[in-house]
Structure formats: C-alpha cells, structure tokens
Design an enzyme around this catalytic site. Structure first.
Site, short mmCIF file in Angstrom:
data_model
loop_
_atom_site.label_atom_id
_atom_site.label_comp_id
_atom_site.label_asym_id
_atom_site.label_seq_id
_atom_site.Cartn_x
_atom_site.Cartn_y
_atom_site.Cartn_z
N ASP A 102 1.19 -51.97 34.97
CA ASP A 102 2.12 -53.10 35.17
C ASP A 102 3.08 -53.31 33.99
O ASP A 102 3.89 -54.25 34.01
CB ASP A 102 1.35 -54.40 35.44
CG ASP A 102 0.77 -54.42 36.84
OD1 ASP A 102 1.41 -53.87 37.75
OD2 ASP A 102 -0.33 -54.96 37.02
N ASP A 164 1.79 -50.44 43.71
CA ASP A 164 2.60 -51.35 42.87
C ASP A 164 3.35 -50.60 41.77
O ASP A 164 4.40 -51.00 41.31
CB ASP A 164 1.73 -52.43 42.21
CG ASP A 164 0.61 -52.94 43.09
OD1 ASP A 164 0.14 -52.19 43.97
OD2 ASP A 164 0.21 -54.10 42.91
N1 GLY Z 1 -1.27 -56.15 42.31
C1 GLY Z 1 -0.16 -56.95 42.14
C2 GLY Z 1 0.26 -57.67 43.36
O1 GLY Z 1 -0.29 -58.69 43.66
O2 GLY Z 1 1.11 -57.24 44.05
#
Ligand code: GLY
Length: 386
Positions: A102, A164
């Site tokens: 992330d 993601d």
């Molecule tokens: N994993 C991050 C989201 O909630 O999209």
C-alpha cells in the site's frame, strides 16, 4: 491510442460545479477539526482517525491537494495540512517494519503530488525511497509484488498478492520516469502481467487475493479476502483492477492492458442497478446486497474517465458518460451535503464485510475518488497516479 480530448469534451454540467463548490465548503469546515491527521471511516458523523501507518493515510492529504490545485492555489488551509500529513508519514517510512504493497496509496497522494506541484526536493526523496521499498517486494519467480508481511509470529504469507496493488504500481512508473531507470517500470509491468493472467477472469470479474508458492511461483490458491469468497466479485477489487489496468495501459501503451481494462469495465457496468452505484460484492448472497460500496463506484468512475481518453474516439463517450453518471448519482443520491453534522462527503461505503467492519459508512477513499472524479470532469488538476 490516446484520445486526450474525450473527458474534456464533456460540457461541465451545472451539477459538477455545484458539487465542487459544496465539497470545498464542507472540507473547509471538516479540515479545521481533522487537521493533519489520518481519517478512515466516519462513524456517527465523525471521521475516526487512524495511526499514520494505516493504508488509508494518503487519501485525506490527497483530497486536500486536489482541492488546493482546483481552487487555483487559493489562500485556503489545504496545502499546509497536506504537507504536515506528509511530514508525519516520515515516522512510517523510516521507523516502521510492516510497510507493504500500500506504499503507493500513501506516497503517491502525498510526496509524489507535492513534488509534481511544487518541485519539493524532500518529497521527491521520500517518494523514491517508498518506490524502492515497493520494488523490493517483487517476487521474481511468480512475477508479483508481495502484499503484506506476516500478521503473526510464524505465519507465511510470502506468496500473497492482491488486486489493490494495481493502484500502487503507478509509484514505480513515476520512479522510472523520474530517474530514467527502467527497472521500476519493468517490475510494474511484470506485476500487471500477473494481474492480467491470474486475477482477471474471462467474464471481466476479478479475484481479490491469489496465493502463489513463493519458491516456485506457481499459483497455489485463490482467497476471497474482502470479497464474499474466492469465486465472488468484490466490487472495490473490481474497481481497483479497472482503474489500475487503465493506468497500466496509459503507462506502457500495451493493448492487452487496455483490452483487459475494457473487459473489467464492461463487467462492472453490467452489474450496476438503476442508481449506478455498486453493491459491495456482485456475487454475494442476495440478502447482503442491500449494502452498497460507494467507494467502489467513485474509484471506477475515475478509471472510466481515464479509459475514455485512451480508447478510439468512437468508443470514448460510452466510458466518459458512464463515469459521469456514477459520479452524478454519488452526488445526488449518496452525498451528505445537506447534513452539516456528517464529516464524510459520500455515504454508504463498505470497507470490510467479511470482518463486519465499517459497513454503510463514508470512507475517506470514497471521498477522495469522488473529488478526483469531479476534478477530472472540471479539468486542469494534476492526477497523482498518472
Ligand atoms: N484492502 C484495501 C481495501 O479496502 O480496498
């Protein structure tokens, strides 16, 4: 394959300027309470603040940068707060040992955008450091960027990759352009090739987590993650893929990424009901489908507006009008603009249904992508992922 005029050809409809003005007004109010902190989900009208290492830390400063530039760098507090958030993230970049995929969400929306707008040298250094961390997570055998570090002692999640991450690899594309070193874009492209091969199903629906054997690189298992199950179709994951593949098409010029982005967008759009905002998982049991995920709608809308710029002009308007339709519905049917006591901009997001966390609430990434969508429709604002 560029059709850069497609989005700008949408006449700025009155609702767009009205929504922008309402947004600026509301964020001016909320920013005096939230300040340089890291909101995630709004509960009972108030944004709950998270520690700076939480994956959503970039979205609030990112939203403030969009408003700062969109308002013509006016004398508003947005830039100062965004810069303070960026400085607070230093303790994460330098002192936290759980940095994960992330990183892109966190430093594209803080340091990369600050550097793009203001040439801030410290921001460039932070963003390159973050890009190096992200590149270091690449698994050469499986051609994927590893998702998380172990959550508990002895856990082996070294083979986990998640959809993601498609929205995080633009940090690597930026680093390649910035340094002239193609290694970053090689890794980004290899990861997105894996997305194409292992996450996107033939019908355009998308898996959340694929577990690879981290030694051999072979696929070991599909995992449901934040979706209902391994074979379901989590709507935010679909939106991450739609926008991420579109960005990959823009960054690489590769037709297969563009074709996949179109396939995912056709699936996404085919699943929407009359108000154009997705349910949390398109293949969840009917009784749970009362829950929407407005954040998935906002993210997909941004991807659709960019997709309209990349396809041949005859196809462009179907994507741009779909993007605008979703944003308009978010504003008119999901906006909280008549609720002064609510800090979130867009209601009815679902963060994590399987853990029953943050359901039917405003989410900061929903708000961010709503504002990015408005900025795209109005034009003239720098988009961090591009
Ligand atoms: N994993 C991050 C989201 O909630 O999209």
């Amino acid at each position: 394959m560029m059709n850069t005029t497609a989005a700008s050809q949408i006449e700025t409809a009155p609702w767009i300027n009205e929504a922008w003005e309402q947004t600026v007004k509301k964020v001016l109010r909320t920013s005096s309470r939230i300040g340089a902190e890291f909101p995630h989900a709004s509960q009972g009208g108030t944004y709950v603040l998270e520690a700076p290492h939480w994956w959503t830390a970039g979205f609030w400063p990112g939203l403030l940068w969009l408003l700062h530039e969109g308002e013509g760098n006016a004398n508003l507090p947005f830039r100062q707060i965004a810069e303070e958030c960026e400085r607070k993230l230093d303790e994460v970049l330098d002192g936290y040992d759980r940095l994960d995929h992330d990183i892109g969400f966190m430093w594209l929306l803080t340091s990369v955008i600050n550097y793009k707008l203001n040439g801030a040298e410290g921001s460039r250094r932070r963003a390159l450091k973050a890009a190096n961390y992200l590149m270091g997570r690449f698994n050469l055998k499986g051609n994927f960027i590893r998702a998380w570090n172990p959550w508990s002692e002895g856990e082996d999640n070294s083979g986990w990759a998640i959809i993601d991450c498609a929205m995080n690899v633009p940090l690597l594309q930026w680093a390649s352009r910035e340094t002239g070193d193609p290694r970053y874009s090689h890794v980004a492209e290899a990861h997105m090739g894996t997305v194409l091969n292992h996450f996107i199903r033939t019908d355009g629906s998308v898996r959340h987590i694929v577990r690879f054997d981290s030694q051999s690189g072979e696929v070991a298992e599909y995992i449901g993650g934040q979706g209902f199950g391994p074979e379901s179709a989590w709507s935010r994951g679909t939106a991450w893929a739609l926008y991420g593949l579109t960005l990959a098409a823009k960054h690489t010029g590769r037709q297969e990424f563009l074709d996949a982005a179109k396939r995912v967008s056709h699936f996404f759009l085919s699943q929407l009901s009359e108000d154009s905002v997705p349910v949390w998982d398109f293949r969840a049991p009917e009784e749970t489908k009362v829950l929407r995920d407005s954040s998935a709608g906002a993210c997909a809308a941004c991807g659709l507006l960019l997709l309209a710029e990349l396809v041949p002009s005859a196809e462009a308007s179907s994507y741009s009008s779909a993007g605008e339709r979703i944003l308009k519905s978010l504003y008119q049917n999901y906006g909280s603009f008549d609720q002064d006591e609510e800090e979130g901009l867009i209601l009815h997001g679902t963060s994590h249904y399987p853990e029953r966390k943050n359901m039917d609430v405003p989410l900061i990434y929903g708000d961010y992508f709503f504002v990015e969508g408005l900025a795209r429709l109005r034009g003239g604002v720098t988009i961090p992922w591009e």
